[in-house]
Design a protein around this motif. Structure first.
Motif, PDB file in Angstrom:
ATOM      1  N   VAL A 100      19.443  14.651  37.277  1.00  0.00           N
ATOM      2  CA  VAL A 100      20.541  14.004  36.576  1.00  0.00           C
ATOM      3  C   VAL A 100      20.007  12.933  35.639  1.00  0.00           C
ATOM      4  O   VAL A 100      18.938  12.361  35.866  1.00  0.00           O
ATOM      5  N   MET A 101      20.758  12.676  34.580  1.00  0.00           N
ATOM      6  CA  MET A 101      20.427  11.591  33.668  1.00  0.00           C
ATOM      7  C   MET A 101      21.161  10.354  34.167  1.00  0.00           C
ATOM      8  O   MET A 101      22.392  10.260  34.076  1.00  0.00           O
ATOM      9  N   ALA A 102      20.389   9.411  34.743  1.00  0.00           N
ATOM     10  CA  ALA A 102      20.968   8.240  35.385  1.00  0.00           C
ATOM     11  C   ALA A 102      20.221   6.980  34.945  1.00  0.00           C
ATOM     12  O   ALA A 102      19.105   7.069  34.413  1.00  0.00           O
ATOM     13  N   PRO A 103      20.805   5.800  35.156  1.00  0.00           N
ATOM     14  CA  PRO A 103      20.166   4.544  34.746  1.00  0.00           C
ATOM     15  C   PRO A 103      18.724   4.427  35.233  1.00  0.00           C
ATOM     16  O   PRO A 103      18.428   4.639  36.407  1.00  0.00           O
ATOM     17  N   GLN A 104      17.818   4.091  34.329  1.00  0.00           N
ATOM     18  CA  GLN A 104      16.389   3.989  34.646  1.00  0.00           C
ATOM     19  C   GLN A 104      15.717   3.164  33.552  1.00  0.00           C
ATOM     20  O   GLN A 104      16.065   3.271  32.382  1.00  0.00           O
ATOM     21  N   SER A 105      14.755   2.331  33.913  1.00  0.00           N
ATOM     22  CA  SER A 105      14.044   1.533  32.914  1.00  0.00           C
ATOM     23  C   SER A 105      12.541   1.819  32.918  1.00  0.00           C
ATOM     24  O   SER A 105      11.866   1.645  31.905  1.00  0.00           O
ATOM     25  N   GLU A 106      12.017   2.275  34.062  1.00  0.00           N
ATOM     26  CA  GLU A 106      10.581   2.559  34.183  1.00  0.00           C
ATOM     27  C   GLU A 106      10.341   4.064  34.086  1.00  0.00           C
ATOM     28  O   GLU A 106      10.974   4.852  34.792  1.00  0.00           O
ATOM     29  N   PHE A 107       9.400   4.478  33.231  1.00  0.00           N
ATOM     30  CA  PHE A 107       9.134   5.890  33.000  1.00  0.00           C
ATOM     31  C   PHE A 107       7.644   6.205  33.166  1.00  0.00           C
ATOM     32  O   PHE A 107       6.792   5.399  32.808  1.00  0.00           O
ATOM     33  N   ASP A 108       7.373   7.385  33.709  1.00  0.00           N
ATOM     34  CA  ASP A 108       5.996   7.883  33.782  1.00  0.00           C
ATOM     35  C   ASP A 108       5.762   8.762  32.564  1.00  0.00           C
ATOM     36  O   ASP A 108       6.404   9.810  32.415  1.00  0.00           O
ATOM     37  N   PHE A 109       4.838   8.344  31.693  1.00  0.00           N
ATOM     38  CA  PHE A 109       4.579   9.096  30.466  1.00  0.00           C
ATOM     39  C   PHE A 109       3.359   9.997  30.619  1.00  0.00           C
ATOM     40  O   PHE A 109       2.304   9.574  31.089  1.00  0.00           O
ATOM     41  N   ASP A 110       3.518  11.271  30.217  1.00  0.00           N
ATOM     42  CA  ASP A 110       2.446  12.259  30.205  1.00  0.00           C
ATOM     43  C   ASP A 110       2.226  12.677  28.751  1.00  0.00           C
ATOM     44  O   ASP A 110       3.141  13.224  28.120  1.00  0.00           O
ATOM     45  N   PRO A 111       1.035  12.399  28.175  1.00  0.00           N
ATOM     46  CA  PRO A 111       0.773  12.721  26.762  1.00  0.00           C
ATOM     47  C   PRO A 111       0.971  14.202  26.435  1.00  0.00           C
ATOM     48  O   PRO A 111       1.147  14.565  25.260  1.00  0.00           O
ATOM     49  N   ALA A 112       0.972  15.053  27.455  1.00  0.00           N
ATOM     50  CA  ALA A 112       1.113  16.488  27.218  1.00  0.00           C
ATOM     51  C   ALA A 112       2.562  16.897  26.925  1.00  0.00           C
ATOM     52  O   ALA A 112       2.818  18.015  26.490  1.00  0.00           O
ATOM     53  N   LYS A 113       3.488  16.001  27.166  1.00  0.00           N
ATOM     54  CA  LYS A 113       4.893  16.323  26.895  1.00  0.00           C
ATOM     55  C   LYS A 113       5.645  15.067  26.474  1.00  0.00           C
ATOM     56  O   LYS A 113       5.181  13.942  26.693  1.00  0.00           O
ATOM     57  N   LYS A 114       6.801  15.288  25.887  1.00  0.00           N
ATOM     58  CA  LYS A 114       7.601  14.162  25.402  1.00  0.00           C
ATOM     59  C   LYS A 114       8.336  13.456  26.553  1.00  0.00           C
ATOM     60  O   LYS A 114       8.728  14.088  27.523  1.00  0.00           O
ATOM     61  N   LEU A 115       8.510  12.163  26.385  1.00  0.00           N
ATOM     62  CA  LEU A 115       9.297  11.380  27.339  1.00  0.00           C
ATOM     63  C   LEU A 115      10.765  11.488  26.911  1.00  0.00           C
ATOM     64  O   LEU A 115      11.102  11.204  25.749  1.00  0.00           O
ATOM     65  N   GLU A 116      11.613  11.919  27.816  1.00  0.00           N
ATOM     66  CA  GLU A 116      13.038  12.078  27.503  1.00  0.00           C
ATOM     67  C   GLU A 116      13.856  10.965  28.160  1.00  0.00           C
ATOM     68  O   GLU A 116      13.669  10.650  29.329  1.00  0.00           O
ATOM     69  N   ALA A 117      14.758  10.387  27.377  1.00  0.00           N
ATOM     70  CA  ALA A 117      15.635   9.330  27.876  1.00  0.00           C
ATOM     71  C   ALA A 117      16.970   9.430  27.156  1.00  0.00           C
ATOM     72  O   ALA A 117      17.187  10.317  26.320  1.00  0.00           O
ATOM     73  N   GLY A 118      17.872   8.529  27.490  1.00  0.00           N
ATOM     74  CA  GLY A 118      19.181   8.503  26.830  1.00  0.00           C
ATOM     75  C   GLY A 118      19.735   7.093  26.880  1.00  0.00           C
ATOM     76  O   GLY A 118      19.543   6.370  27.859  1.00  0.00           O
ATOM     77  N   ILE A 119      20.435   6.698  25.832  1.00  0.00           N
ATOM     78  CA  ILE A 119      20.996   5.355  25.743  1.00  0.00           C
ATOM     79  C   ILE A 119      22.524   5.440  25.789  1.00  0.00           C
ATOM     80  O   ILE A 119      23.135   6.207  25.045  1.00  0.00           O
ATOM     81  N   THR A 120      23.124   4.653  26.666  1.00  0.00           N
ATOM     82  CA  THR A 120      24.584   4.577  26.744  1.00  0.00           C
ATOM     83  C   THR A 120      25.054   3.488  25.789  1.00  0.00           C
ATOM     84  O   THR A 120      24.759   2.308  25.983  1.00  0.00           O
ATOM     85  N   VAL A 121      25.786   3.895  24.755  1.00  0.00           N
ATOM     86  CA  VAL A 121      26.250   2.957  23.731  1.00  0.00           C
ATOM     87  C   VAL A 121      27.714   2.583  24.002  1.00  0.00           C
ATOM     88  O   VAL A 121      28.582   3.455  24.025  1.00  0.00           O
ATOM     89  N   PRO A 122      28.014   1.289  24.217  1.00  0.00           N
ATOM     90  CA  PRO A 122      29.398   0.854  24.442  1.00  0.00           C
ATOM     91  C   PRO A 122      30.282   1.122  23.227  1.00  0.00           C
ATOM     92  O   PRO A 122      29.790   1.352  22.114  1.00  0.00           O
ATOM     93  N   GLU A 123      31.595   1.038  23.432  1.00  0.00           N
ATOM     94  CA  GLU A 123      32.556   1.345  22.381  1.00  0.00           C
ATOM     95  C   GLU A 123      32.484   0.395  21.186  1.00  0.00           C
ATOM     96  O   GLU A 123      32.824   0.777  20.074  1.00  0.00           O
ATOM     97  N   ASP A 124      32.070  -0.843  21.412  1.00  0.00           N
ATOM     98  CA  ASP A 124      32.092  -1.820  20.315  1.00  0.00           C
ATOM     99  C   ASP A 124      30.709  -2.122  19.749  1.00  0.00           C
ATOM    100  O   ASP A 124      30.498  -3.153  19.104  1.00  0.00           O
ATOM    101  N   VAL A 125      29.740  -1.226  19.989  1.00  0.00           N
ATOM    102  CA  VAL A 125      28.383  -1.429  19.476  1.00  0.00           C
ATOM    103  C   VAL A 125      28.060  -0.366  18.419  1.00  0.00           C
ATOM    104  O   VAL A 125      28.261   0.828  18.650  1.00  0.00           O
ATOM    105  N   PRO A 149      29.525   4.165  17.962  1.00  0.00           N
ATOM    106  CA  PRO A 149      30.090   3.475  19.136  1.00  0.00           C
ATOM    107  C   PRO A 149      30.623   4.455  20.177  1.00  0.00           C
ATOM    108  O   PRO A 149      31.289   5.433  19.851  1.00  0.00           O
ATOM    109  N   GLY A 150      30.301   4.181  21.454  1.00  0.00           N
ATOM    110  CA  GLY A 150      30.806   4.998  22.547  1.00  0.00           C
ATOM    111  C   GLY A 150      30.048   6.279  22.808  1.00  0.00           C
ATOM    112  O   GLY A 150      30.413   7.046  23.707  1.00  0.00           O
ATOM    113  N   GLU A 151      28.961   6.546  22.073  1.00  0.00           N
ATOM    114  CA  GLU A 151      28.248   7.807  22.266  1.00  0.00           C
ATOM    115  C   GLU A 151      27.133   7.666  23.309  1.00  0.00           C
ATOM    116  O   GLU A 151      26.707   6.574  23.661  1.00  0.00           O
TER     117      GLU A 151
END
Length: 225
Positions: A100-125, A149-151
């Motif tokens: 699942v895509m869930a709140p996280q701030s620390e990531f393990d990066f592997d140069p062999a593949k891309k690091l995938e993340a997502g940002i929750t944008v509030p309605e008024d930003v 906003p909101g995406e």
């Protein structure tokens, strides 16, 4: 540690919900009966030369109807919330073992593949800035721009640094901030792919236990793989 429930052991006591609704209904019926008895008694005891005003009687009847209507609405909302809670619990239990895509701030990066993340944008930003830090807190990459906003904004990082070299494998941190409509800086939720180990059903709602050891609310899950 809170006790977790497996899918097979999860049971929802609908009978208890029905009993509560029946109790509320009986209480409403009792209130109506008491009111009608008092009204009849009042009519029987009134002075024939000075009878009760029709407007006053109509007002009293309207009041009991209003109270009865509110009570019925409360019962309906209680039943609806109970059904929603049971449905949410079943949905959460189905997440066990999935990514699942869930709140996280620390990531393990592997140069062999891309690091995938997502940002929750509030309605008024509508403006966002993002920085990537290494394990020592040093900024290794950053970006900024306009967002909708909101995406929920998917984000990928291939580890390419400003000088063209690749970032080393290891732990990295992603921090995102935005500006709201009032011009104030707000921290944005960063999300990453994590496996669900178990779910908990408690008074505070459904909680999801992740493989990282973190516990997040079911409503913070953004995507399911």
């Amino acid at each position: 540690m809170a006790t977790t429930n497996s899918v097979g052991n999860t049971a929802f006591d609908y009978s208890a919900l029905n009993k509560k609704a029946e109790t509320n209904t009986s209480a409403m019926a009792g209130q109506q009966e008491t009111f009608l008895k008092l009204l009849v008694k009042q009519l029987q005891s009134q002075d024939p030369m000075n009878p009760m005003d029709n407007a006053q009687m109509t007002s009293q009847i309207a009041q009991i109807n209003t109270v009865t209507g509110i009570e019925k609405l409360n019962v309906a909302m209680t039943n609806l919330l109970g059904a929603y809670g049971a449905s949410q619990s079943i949905q959460a239990a189905a997440l066990v073992g999935k990514q699942v895509m869930a709140p996280q701030s620390e990531f393990d990066f592997d140069p062999a593949k891309k690091l995938e993340a997502g940002i929750t944008v509030p309605e008024d930003v509508s403006q966002m800035a993002l920085v990537i830090l290494d394990k020592d807190g040093k900024v290794v990459d950053q970006m900024s721009g306009t967002v909708k906003p909101g995406e929920f904004l998917p984000f990928e990082w291939d580890g390419t640094l400003a000088d063209g070299t690749k970032a080393e494998a290891g732990k990295y941190y992603i921090v995102a901030k935005g500006l709201n409509s009032a011009g104030d800086e707000v921290k944005l939720a960063v999300n990453g792919w994590q496996q669900v180990k178990s779910v908990e059903f408690g008074k505070s709602g459904v909680q999801v236990n992740l493989a990282s050891g973190e516990k997040v609310g079911f409503d913070t899950i953004q995507q399911v793989m």
